[in-house]
Design an enzyme around this catalytic site. Sequence first.
Site, PDB file in Angstrom:
ATOM      1  N   LYS A 168      71.471  47.982  31.650  1.00 34.60           N
ATOM      2  CA  LYS A 168      70.399  48.610  30.893  1.00 34.60           C
ATOM      3  C   LYS A 168      69.327  49.088  31.866  1.00 34.60           C
ATOM      4  O   LYS A 168      69.338  48.626  33.004  1.00 34.60           O
ATOM      5  CB  LYS A 168      69.819  47.643  29.873  1.00 34.60           C
ATOM      6  CG  LYS A 168      69.003  46.502  30.475  1.00 34.60           C
ATOM      7  CD  LYS A 168      68.305  45.707  29.417  1.00 34.60           C
ATOM      8  CE  LYS A 168      66.876  46.112  29.222  1.00 34.60           C
ATOM      9  NZ  LYS A 168      65.937  45.633  30.248  1.00 34.60           N
ATOM     10  N   HIS A 198      72.283  41.434  28.657  1.00 33.39           N
ATOM     11  CA  HIS A 198      72.538  40.062  29.119  1.00 33.39           C
ATOM     12  C   HIS A 198      72.116  39.009  28.094  1.00 33.39           C
ATOM     13  O   HIS A 198      72.539  37.865  28.169  1.00 33.39           O
ATOM     14  CB  HIS A 198      71.914  39.815  30.496  1.00 33.39           C
ATOM     15  CG  HIS A 198      70.440  39.546  30.469  1.00 33.39           C
ATOM     16  ND1 HIS A 198      69.501  40.537  30.357  1.00 33.39           N
ATOM     17  CD2 HIS A 198      69.750  38.385  30.518  1.00 33.39           C
ATOM     18  CE1 HIS A 198      68.301  39.995  30.361  1.00 33.39           C
ATOM     19  NE2 HIS A 198      68.424  38.694  30.455  1.00 33.39           N
ATOM     20  N   LYS A 202      73.870  34.807  26.553  1.00 36.25           N
ATOM     21  CA  LYS A 202      73.199  33.508  26.480  1.00 36.25           C
ATOM     22  C   LYS A 202      73.917  32.636  25.443  1.00 36.25           C
ATOM     23  O   LYS A 202      74.244  33.106  24.362  1.00 36.25           O
ATOM     24  CB  LYS A 202      71.721  33.689  26.083  1.00 36.25           C
ATOM     25  CG  LYS A 202      70.901  34.401  27.159  1.00 36.25           C
ATOM     26  CD  LYS A 202      69.437  34.476  26.760  1.00 36.25           C
ATOM     27  CE  LYS A 202      68.642  35.369  27.698  1.00 36.25           C
ATOM     28  NZ  LYS A 202      68.389  34.804  29.020  1.00 36.25           N
ATOM     29  N   GLU A 236      57.202  35.816  27.812  1.00 34.43           N
ATOM     30  CA  GLU A 236      57.430  35.521  29.226  1.00 34.43           C
ATOM     31  C   GLU A 236      56.109  35.179  29.889  1.00 34.43           C
ATOM     32  O   GLU A 236      55.089  35.803  29.603  1.00 34.43           O
ATOM     33  CB  GLU A 236      58.029  36.736  29.932  1.00 34.43           C
ATOM     34  CG  GLU A 236      59.395  37.110  29.434  1.00 34.43           C
ATOM     35  CD  GLU A 236      59.949  38.284  30.235  1.00 34.43           C
ATOM     36  OE1 GLU A 236      60.484  38.053  31.311  1.00 34.43           O
ATOM     37  OE2 GLU A 236      59.810  39.419  29.774  1.00 34.43           O
ATOM     38  N   ASP A 255      61.834  48.179  27.371  1.00 32.47           N
ATOM     39  CA  ASP A 255      62.443  47.130  28.181  1.00 32.47           C
ATOM     40  C   ASP A 255      63.117  46.053  27.313  1.00 32.47           C
ATOM     41  O   ASP A 255      64.151  45.511  27.692  1.00 32.47           O
ATOM     42  CB  ASP A 255      61.345  46.491  29.047  1.00 32.47           C
ATOM     43  CG  ASP A 255      61.893  45.540  30.091  1.00 32.47           C
ATOM     44  OD1 ASP A 255      62.948  45.858  30.673  1.00 32.47           O
ATOM     45  OD2 ASP A 255      61.271  44.483  30.330  1.00 32.47           O
ATOM     46  N   HIS A 260      67.548  43.789  23.671  1.00 31.41           N
ATOM     47  CA  HIS A 260      67.578  42.335  23.447  1.00 31.41           C
ATOM     48  C   HIS A 260      67.118  41.930  22.038  1.00 31.41           C
ATOM     49  O   HIS A 260      67.793  41.192  21.333  1.00 31.41           O
ATOM     50  CB  HIS A 260      66.686  41.616  24.453  1.00 31.41           C
ATOM     51  CG  HIS A 260      66.975  41.957  25.880  1.00 31.41           C
ATOM     52  ND1 HIS A 260      68.235  42.262  26.338  1.00 31.41           N
ATOM     53  CD2 HIS A 260      66.168  42.049  26.968  1.00 31.41           C
ATOM     54  CE1 HIS A 260      68.188  42.516  27.635  1.00 31.41           C
ATOM     55  NE2 HIS A 260      66.952  42.401  28.039  1.00 31.41           N
ATOM     56  N   LYS A 360      54.699  40.159  28.324  1.00 30.85           N
ATOM     57  CA  LYS A 360      54.605  39.559  29.662  1.00 30.85           C
ATOM     58  C   LYS A 360      53.282  38.813  29.734  1.00 30.85           C
ATOM     59  O   LYS A 360      52.330  39.147  29.034  1.00 30.85           O
ATOM     60  CB  LYS A 360      54.601  40.656  30.725  1.00 30.85           C
ATOM     61  CG  LYS A 360      55.827  41.548  30.719  1.00 30.85           C
ATOM     62  CD  LYS A 360      56.868  41.044  31.683  1.00 30.85           C
ATOM     63  CE  LYS A 360      58.047  41.981  31.771  1.00 30.85           C
ATOM     64  NZ  LYS A 360      59.286  41.283  32.113  1.00 30.85           N
TER      65      LYS A 360
HETATM   66  C1  BG6 Z   1      65.302  42.105  31.286  1.00 28.33           C
HETATM   67  C2  BG6 Z   1      63.988  42.830  31.336  1.00 28.33           C
HETATM   68  O1  BG6 Z   1      66.259  42.868  30.622  1.00 28.33           O
HETATM   69  O2  BG6 Z   1      65.133  40.874  30.606  1.00 28.33           O
HETATM   70  C3  BG6 Z   1      62.934  41.989  32.011  1.00 28.33           C
HETATM   71  O3  BG6 Z   1      64.139  44.053  32.038  1.00 28.33           O
HETATM   72  C4  BG6 Z   1      62.837  40.631  31.354  1.00 28.33           C
HETATM   73  O4  BG6 Z   1      61.660  42.621  31.997  1.00 28.33           O
HETATM   74  C5  BG6 Z   1      64.217  39.998  31.238  1.00 28.33           C
HETATM   75  O5  BG6 Z   1      62.003  39.818  32.148  1.00 28.33           O
HETATM   76  C6  BG6 Z   1      64.172  38.726  30.426  1.00 28.33           C
HETATM   77  O6  BG6 Z   1      65.403  38.090  30.544  1.00 28.33           O
HETATM   78  P1  BG6 Z   1      65.526  36.517  30.495  1.00 28.33           P
HETATM   79  O7  BG6 Z   1      66.977  36.250  30.571  1.00 28.33           O
HETATM   80  O8  BG6 Z   1      64.734  35.995  31.654  1.00 28.33           O
HETATM   81  O9  BG6 Z   1      64.909  36.125  29.192  1.00 28.33           O
END
Ligand code: BG6
Length: 511
Positions: A168, A198, A202, A236, A255, A260, A360
């Site tokens: 992505k 991704h 999980k 985050e 993003d 997600h 963030k």
């Molecule tokens: C990514 C984003 O796809 O996912 C990031 O580009 C983000 O900005 C991340 O921090 C979060 O992934 P995870 O697995 O840490 O929750």
Amino acid sequence: MQSVPGHILQTSEALQSAGPCTMILFGASGDLTKRKLIPSLYNLAVSKYLCHDFAVIGFARPVMTHQEFRDKMDQEIKVHAGTNVDPTIWAWFLERLYYQPGEFADPAAYQALKTLLVEVEERHKTLGNRLFYLATLPSFFAPVIEQLGVAGLVEETGDIWRRVIIEKPFGRDLASARTLNRDISKVLAERQIYRIDHYLGKETVQNLMAFRFGNGIFEPIWNRRYIEHVEITVAEELGVEQRGPYYEEAGAMRDMVPNHILQLIALTAMEPPTSFDADAVRDEKHKVLKAITPMSPEDVLRRAVRGQYGDGMVQGTLVRGYRAEDRVAKASNIETFVAMKLFIDNWRWAKVPFYLRTGKRMPKRVSEIAIQFHRPPLPLFAHAGVERLNPNFLVIRVQPDEGISLTFSAKVPGPKMELGSVNMDFKYSDHFGAQSSTGYETLLYDCMIGDATPFQRADMLEAGWSVVQPVLDVWQALPPRDFPNYSAGSWGPKDAETLMEQDGKHWRNLA
Ligand code: BG6
């Protein structure tokens, strides 16, 4: 709740190692390769899911020999896979690691890759099966695939398969995602394309389907009759780190949301598929995404909130605001926080709000899906202050502290009828122990065995962009006037609170 560890039911068909193949990593000198991909392949080797007839070729711009690439990965694995790297397995892995330098747009580099591939395929008996992984800048996705086509590297014949994983972000809006889909479909059939998200690797996200459809008790109450609203938080602690230039283009919406978060919504809201066949599952997810009510510009103003962090304290440390981050414009209007209220127009979910928020520099890293059930219809316990009690919440904790908990009311012991709120809590780690995984293992393995279930199909991806496009349009037309509008270390801007308050609600307290 006391857990009873140990009894883990497994499907009768145990997982088997993937078949022979060569994996070609485009962008092999980048972060993803060393942080996630090589450690995941190593983890797959440890758990014996990798075939013995396997090899990896890194492809990137820097000029390096095979040995230099191996040495580099050897340094990195210690950092990214912990100290317990098994020397025998790692040595086996290094023996099948190769490198091809080249420019992504240079046809000669693909000819050199072809020569190396043929050699490697013969040496490691990988039968011509190839898995290309595009961990490059998004602007290279289409050009690389075009070159792969020109060099004849992705044609499938007989039982030989050729697959391409695309990282992505897939497009930066609906129009560019459509163009990209169209461009790559000139070279690849849809069954060869694995658009990775991704989050779908999980464990807790994968468990959503097992939880909903592998148990008889949840599905009957999984609808508007019993559920009051759904609340999804992906918070985050980190800021944008070294990714200023990428983030300046993307922002929190692009993003996190069309990929997600909408995948979390799709898994939470989809109808049961008729089988676990990849397309049966993806059809249901697609239907849900298509059923999300499109937002008018007025809806966007009422139901979408954006924010950008200013200076603040996160976990006791003073951190700078977004505009002071490396390689970020001093007057940047990029959002680092998004909250929205969505509706799904179907019989199961009509009028049930789905609230989502992501940002963030929040107070802590926490991702969860919280399902709030309706309160009891009669104020039987009014004298005990039932309105003040917490409603029933089913919370799926995606990370960290993965697990599922159910909050319900119980009588407080004593002569008076008093109600208190209690939790039944299941923790993954209690039952299954801590797993050493990057989250990419299962996705790579699925791709090797040709299971596209956890990958985005073209129509799903476009449906996801269609949901956020009206918001992107309004935000672009009306630049924010109050950025930065939340302090680092807070739960986002005031407007996010208002979004809930106007419905007489509050975000869950995740402190
Ligand atoms: C990514 C984003 O796809 O996912 C990031 O580009 C983000 O900005 C991340 O921090 C979060 O992934 P995870 O697995 O840490 O929750």
